[in-house]
Design a protein around this motif. Structure first.
Motif, PDB file in Angstrom:
ATOM      1  N   ARG A   1      62.358  93.587 -18.432  1.00 59.83           N
ATOM      2  CA  ARG A   1      62.958  94.799 -17.860  1.00 59.83           C
ATOM      3  C   ARG A   1      63.540  94.502 -16.484  1.00 59.83           C
ATOM      4  NH1 ARG A   1      57.431  95.563 -17.435  1.00 59.83           N
ATOM      5  NH2 ARG A   1      56.631  95.985 -15.344  1.00 59.83           N
ATOM      6  N   ARG A   2      62.913  93.555 -15.767  1.00 58.95           N
ATOM      7  CA  ARG A   2      63.446  93.176 -14.452  1.00 58.95           C
ATOM      8  C   ARG A   2      64.753  92.405 -14.613  1.00 58.95           C
ATOM      9  NH1 ARG A   2      57.992  91.289 -11.124  1.00 58.95           N
ATOM     10  NH2 ARG A   2      56.831  93.235 -11.437  1.00 58.95           N
ATOM     11  N   LEU A   3      64.822  91.609 -15.667  1.00 59.40           N
ATOM     12  CA  LEU A   3      66.079  90.902 -15.941  1.00 59.40           C
ATOM     13  C   LEU A   3      67.195  91.911 -16.186  1.00 59.40           C
ATOM     14  CD1 LEU A   3      67.568  88.195 -16.572  1.00 59.40           C
ATOM     15  CD2 LEU A   3      66.995  88.623 -18.970  1.00 59.40           C
ATOM     16  N   ASP A   4      66.876  92.972 -16.940  1.00 54.26           N
ATOM     17  CA  ASP A   4      67.886  93.999 -17.202  1.00 54.26           C
ATOM     18  C   ASP A   4      68.349  94.647 -15.900  1.00 54.26           C
ATOM     19  OD1 ASP A   4      67.494  93.399 -19.818  1.00 54.26           O
ATOM     20  OD2 ASP A   4      66.490  95.269 -20.366  1.00 54.26           O
ATOM     21  N   ARG A   5      67.406  94.895 -15.005  1.00 48.62           N
ATOM     22  CA  ARG A   5      67.784  95.492 -13.712  1.00 48.62           C
ATOM     23  C   ARG A   5      68.653  94.519 -12.914  1.00 48.62           C
ATOM     24  NH1 ARG A   5      62.536  98.259 -13.297  1.00 48.62           N
ATOM     25  NH2 ARG A   5      61.644  96.477 -12.204  1.00 48.62           N
ATOM     26  N   ASP A   6      68.273  93.232 -12.983  1.00 50.79           N
ATOM     27  CA  ASP A   6      69.061  92.214 -12.284  1.00 50.79           C
ATOM     28  C   ASP A   6      70.487  92.172 -12.823  1.00 50.79           C
ATOM     29  OD1 ASP A   6      66.798  91.595 -10.881  1.00 50.79           O
ATOM     30  OD2 ASP A   6      66.297  89.809 -12.061  1.00 50.79           O
TER      31      ASP A   6
ATOM     32  N   PHE B   1      73.650  92.460 -10.573  1.00 52.94           N
ATOM     33  CA  PHE B   1      74.583  91.356 -10.350  1.00 52.94           C
ATOM     34  C   PHE B   1      75.947  91.601 -10.982  1.00 52.94           C
ATOM     35  CE2 PHE B   1      70.623  88.888  -9.620  1.00 52.94           C
ATOM     36  CZ  PHE B   1      70.934  88.391  -8.358  1.00 52.94           C
ATOM     37  N   THR B   2      75.970  92.280 -12.135  1.00 55.63           N
ATOM     38  CA  THR B   2      77.252  92.475 -12.822  1.00 55.63           C
ATOM     39  C   THR B   2      77.935  93.765 -12.413  1.00 55.63           C
ATOM     40  OG1 THR B   2      76.230  93.655 -14.668  1.00 55.63           O
ATOM     41  CG2 THR B   2      76.402  91.254 -14.848  1.00 55.63           C
ATOM     42  N   GLY B   3      77.138  94.717 -11.931  1.00 55.81           N
ATOM     43  CA  GLY B   3      77.720  95.999 -11.569  1.00 55.81           C
ATOM     44  C   GLY B   3      78.059  96.844 -12.778  1.00 55.81           C
ATOM     45  N   ILE B   4      77.651  96.376 -13.945  1.00 57.13           N
ATOM     46  CA  ILE B   4      77.936  97.125 -15.170  1.00 57.13           C
ATOM     47  C   ILE B   4      76.687  97.906 -15.556  1.00 57.13           C
ATOM     48  CG2 ILE B   4      78.524  96.940 -17.627  1.00 57.13           C
ATOM     49  CD1 ILE B   4      79.985  94.336 -16.934  1.00 57.13           C
ATOM     50  N   ASP B   5      76.891  99.202 -15.726  1.00 57.68           N
ATOM     51  CA  ASP B   5      75.753 100.037 -16.090  1.00 57.68           C
ATOM     52  C   ASP B   5      75.324  99.727 -17.520  1.00 57.68           C
ATOM     53  OD1 ASP B   5      73.819 101.975 -15.844  1.00 57.68           O
ATOM     54  OD2 ASP B   5      75.109 103.521 -16.722  1.00 57.68           O
ATOM     55  N   ARG B   6      74.060  99.509 -17.706  1.00 58.93           N
ATOM     56  CA  ARG B   6      73.527  99.228 -19.037  1.00 58.93           C
ATOM     57  C   ARG B   6      72.072  99.694 -19.075  1.00 58.93           C
ATOM     58  NH1 ARG B   6      73.928  93.542 -20.617  1.00 58.93           N
ATOM     59  NH2 ARG B   6      72.203  94.043 -22.006  1.00 58.93           N
ATOM     60  N   PRO B   7      71.555  99.925 -20.264  1.00 61.79           N
ATOM     61  CA  PRO B   7      70.166 100.387 -20.344  1.00 61.79           C
ATOM     62  C   PRO B   7      69.201  99.319 -19.819  1.00 61.79           C
ATOM     63  CG  PRO B   7      71.296 100.650 -22.448  1.00 61.79           C
ATOM     64  CD  PRO B   7      72.179  99.807 -21.589  1.00 61.79           C
ATOM     65  N   VAL B   8      68.152  99.775 -19.199  1.00 61.30           N
ATOM     66  CA  VAL B   8      67.082  98.878 -18.731  1.00 61.30           C
ATOM     67  C   VAL B   8      65.886  99.074 -19.654  1.00 61.30           C
ATOM     68  CG1 VAL B   8      65.492  98.370 -16.849  1.00 61.30           C
ATOM     69  CG2 VAL B   8      67.882  98.940 -16.356  1.00 61.30           C
ATOM     70  N   ARG B   9      65.507  98.009 -20.321  1.00 64.20           N
ATOM     71  CA  ARG B   9      64.398  98.121 -21.279  1.00 64.20           C
ATOM     72  C   ARG B   9      63.090  98.492 -20.565  1.00 64.20           C
ATOM     73  NH1 ARG B   9      64.958  92.438 -24.205  1.00 64.20           N
ATOM     74  NH2 ARG B   9      65.728  91.913 -22.130  1.00 64.20           N
ATOM     75  N   ASP B  10      62.342  99.353 -21.165  1.00 62.73           N
ATOM     76  CA  ASP B  10      61.046  99.736 -20.583  1.00 62.73           C
ATOM     77  C   ASP B  10      59.921  99.758 -21.629  1.00 62.73           C
ATOM     78  OD1 ASP B  10      62.101 101.905 -21.922  1.00 62.73           O
ATOM     79  OD2 ASP B  10      62.182 103.232 -20.170  1.00 62.73           O
ATOM     80  N   TYR B  11      60.149 100.439 -22.723  1.00 63.27           N
ATOM     81  CA  TYR B  11      59.114 100.491 -23.765  1.00 63.27           C
ATOM     82  C   TYR B  11      59.736 100.872 -25.090  1.00 63.27           C
ATOM     83  CZ  TYR B  11      59.350 105.587 -23.767  1.00 63.27           C
ATOM     84  OH  TYR B  11      59.791 106.877 -23.891  1.00 63.27           O
ATOM     85  N   GLU B  12      58.983 100.641 -26.148  1.00 66.11           N
ATOM     86  CA  GLU B  12      59.306 101.226 -27.451  1.00 66.11           C
ATOM     87  C   GLU B  12      58.049 101.916 -27.954  1.00 66.11           C
ATOM     88  OE1 GLU B  12      61.610  99.052 -30.436  1.00 66.11           O
ATOM     89  OE2 GLU B  12      60.177  99.718 -31.955  1.00 66.11           O
ATOM     90  N   ALA B  13      58.238 103.054 -28.586  1.00 67.13           N
ATOM     91  CA  ALA B  13      57.084 103.794 -29.107  1.00 67.13           C
ATOM     92  C   ALA B  13      57.407 104.343 -30.490  1.00 67.13           C
ATOM     93  CB  ALA B  13      56.706 104.930 -28.164  1.00 67.13           C
ATOM     94  N   VAL B  14      56.363 104.543 -31.260  1.00 67.50           N
ATOM     95  CA  VAL B  14      56.507 105.083 -32.613  1.00 67.50           C
ATOM     96  C   VAL B  14      55.454 106.152 -32.829  1.00 67.50           C
ATOM     97  CG1 VAL B  14      56.189 104.577 -35.064  1.00 67.50           C
ATOM     98  CG2 VAL B  14      57.486 103.009 -33.657  1.00 67.50           C
TER      99      VAL B  14
END
Lengths: 189, 457
Positions: free
Chosen positions: B380-385, B389-402
């Motif tokens: 999830r920290r990589l996603d934030r990075d 760094f890219t300035g492109i908005d994208r989802p930041v992974r946090d969890y999956e639930a069922v």
């Protein structure tokens, strides 16, 4: 004459000796009869009880199963019937079953068999303890370990019930050993 | 249309089972719906085989699953799994006391919904795998110390005996079986379905209600190389030893509530730990300590020596219907953790309730509700990075639930039908939907409806 008299005296004395012998014999017989085994008398009906259950059986079914397999042991001097209530019959056999710690393991079950049924299908070690009571008095017990699958269709369970019955009540069983003042000829295992 | 296809598949499953049952009735030696197995006793042959030490088994699980909303594509799938097994009692066959041999194989057909429609981590079915015919378990087992200990050696699956909750096993989502913290974090998914791998397992029950188990497995069930591990080990016959290090696991289990008549385990607790000897890549940092998303990064992930984790499982019968062995309300809880710096899922929590025999005359049916939560580690920290760094908005992974609702209807001793509903939150951990969707769009939460039929032949 003398010889005749002696003979007559002897003949007169003999009935008295015989009478005494008969009386003594009858008394001894009566005393012995009170201690004698049921095998020398009419067959005894034992009520069959089990306070603990056994996987694969409802209680009533278990008692019926035990009675059937005990009868299969072929002991003519004993008859068996399911008990109505535990501990109420004077002449009874109490069966106890204890599942031993088991580490045999499992395999993946894709059909989600429920736990109760899964245990039912597994061959497991078990300790069987059978106690005999006559006239309300505890007599003896037999203990045996076996590997069973459980349930009415398990031939190993049926076999071990018959074997334990023989070990308890058979001609060389634990109860007869008490009667002749010996320890059981078959070890309790 | 997906609904229509789903309904059609459901009809096929039910009709197939019913038609099949009439086919088997010809050889019936007892009432069809009272037999333990669909094909009966084979005129006494099966029982003769068991008495001689030979036991054949076969199960067929068929299901149709549909995601009418959510996921990256709405679709309906049909998937089937035929599991054929042979158990040899070597005590009866060879006069080798307390020894046994077991082998089973899978024939997997159809396609999975998670792979083809949802794109999530907690696969929606326990039988989801690539279509194949493969060897699964093949092991020899020796019991000793009056059956209080056993050693199993051969090709073994982790999810045969470890990390198992008795009350979660009835759910259809795969994470309630082999947990996602294993199937996601271990190389090639670890020795979990559909894989088994060479290994050895020791188990002992020194005192009543207490069991200790330990096992060592080959580290990676698939050989090295590109592509899907299920393709790299397509038949289950690679028999790799020492490939990708070693995976070891130990578990203590204690049963603290046992039904007195049937000796059924009602409540218990398990505590386990595992260690993997291979090197594991850091999901965020490179060998220079920089974020892999940084333009200055060398792109080579940092390597961690070994991997480890621990877990706790609690099964508890909350209320048991009087004069029944196992009917009533039960609960389960499974918690597992692993380091976030080398695992995609660093925490998994599963919990649920089951009620057996809820409805009159349906004593063996089970209604269940379960939830599973998998927290994303430092990925999830990589996603934030990347956003930084890219300035492109994208989802930041946090969890999956069922969330799963399941009803297991015991139609016959050999046949179970399971209607099922699942809600998948944050599929893929809240990751971007595949193209042509914009990178900023996460995969939508998914609704899954399904029907499973499980037949024991």
């Amino acid at each position: 004459m003398i010889g005749l008299d002696r003979h007559q005296e002897n003949s007169r004395r003999t009935p008295a000796w015989r009478r005494s012998a008969r009386i003594v014999g009858l008394v001894l017989l009566a005393i012995l009869a009170s201690f004698t085994t049921p095998s020398a008398a009419a067959s005894v009906t034992l009520k069959v009880e089990s306070e603990e259950g056994l996987p694969g059986f409802h209680r009533v079914d278990l008692l019926r199963f035990l009675v059937t397999q005990m009868a299969a042991a072929g002991l003519a001097d004993w008859r068996f019937e399911p008990a109505d209530n535990n501990g109420s019959a004077l002449d009874r056999v109490e069966w106890g079953f204890k599942l031993n710690p088991y580490a045999g393991g499992e395999v993946r079950n894709l059909t989600h068999t429920l736990v109760y049924e899964r245990q039912y299908g597994v061959r497991r070690p078990i300790t069987i303890e059978v106690r005999l009571y006559l006239n309300g008095q505890y007599q003896t017990l037999v203990e045996k370990q076996a590997i069973i699958r459980g349930g009415p269709d398990d031939p190993e369970l049926a076999s071990v019930v018959a074997t334990v019955t023989q070990s308890l009540l058979g001609p060389t069983g634990a109860y007869r050993a008490i009667d002749v003042g010996q320890r059981p000829t078959q070890p309790a295992r | 249309m997906p609904f229509l296809r789903g309904a059609l598949s459901a009809v096929v499953i039910v009709a197939g089972a019913i038609l099949g049952s009439f086919g088997g009735a010809a050889a019936a030696d007892e009432a069809l719906f009272e037999r333990d197995r669909f094909s009966g006793d084979w005129g006494g042959v099966r029982k003769e085989g068991q008495d001689a030490g030979i036991d054949f088994g076969a199960n067929y699980v068929a299901e149709t699953l549909s995601n009418p909303s959510g996921g990256f594509k709405q679709t309906t799938i049909y998937q089937g799994l035929l599991d054929v097994s042979l158990t040899l009692d070597l005590g009866k066959l060879l006069d080798w006391p307390d020894a046994s041999f077991y082998i089973d194989g899978y024939q997997i057909s159809g396609r999975g919904l998670s792979r083809n429609g949802i794109g999530n981590l907690l696969a929606v079915s326990t039988i989801e795998a690539l279509a194949s015919t493969r060897l699964h378990d093949m092991w020899f087992q020796q019991e000793f110390l009056d059956h209080r200990a056993s050693l199993r050696v051969g090709q073994i699956a982790l999810d045969d005996e470890f990390y198992i909750s008795q009350y979660s096993a009835g759910f259809i989502n795969s994470t309630f079986g082999c947990p996602d913290i294993f199937s996601t974090d271990l190389p090639s998914g670890g020795p979990c379905y559909p894989f088994a791998t060479p290994g050895a397992r020791f188990r002992a029950a020194p005192i009543a209600n207490f069991t200790v188990s330990a096992a060592a497995f080959n580290g990676d069930p698939a050989p090295p190389g590109p592509g899907d591990p299920q393709v790299r080990n397509a038949s289950g016959t690679n028999f790799l030893i020492g490939q990708g290090g070693w995976f070891t696991i130990a578990e203590l289990a204690y049963v603290f509530d046992e039904e007195p008549v049937s000796s059924s385990h009602l409540s218990g607790i398990k505590l386990g730990g595992w260690y993997h000897t291979a090197a594991f890549a850091d999901p965020r940092r490179d060998t220079l300590g920089l974020s892999l998303a940084s333009p200055a990064s060398n792109g080579i992930p940092a390597s961690h020596s070994g991997n480890f984790g621990a877990y706790l499982i609690v099964d508890k019968m909350l209320w048991r219907r009087p004069e029944t062995a196992t009917q009533g309300l039960a609960a389960f809880l499974r918690v597992g953790g692993a380091p976030a710096d080398r695992n995609l899922i660093s925490l998994e929590v599963d919990a649920g309730l089951t009620f057996k025999g809820l409805f009159p005359n349906r004593e063996l049916d089970v209604l269940g509700a379960g939830v599973s939560y998998g927290r994303i580690g430092f990925a999830r920290r990589l996603d934030r990075d990347q956003v930084l760094f890219t300035g492109i908005d994208r989802p930041v992974r946090d969890y999956e639930a069922v969330l799963e609702l399941n009803y297991s209807a015991r139609i016959a001793p050999w046949w179970v039908l399971e209607p099922d509903l699942q809600l998948v939150f944050h599929p893929g951990g809240f990751t971007s939907a595949p193209p042509p969707a914009p990178v900023s769009q996460p995969i939508p939460n998914a609704l899954v409806l399904g029907l499973r039929s499980a037949i024991t032949f």
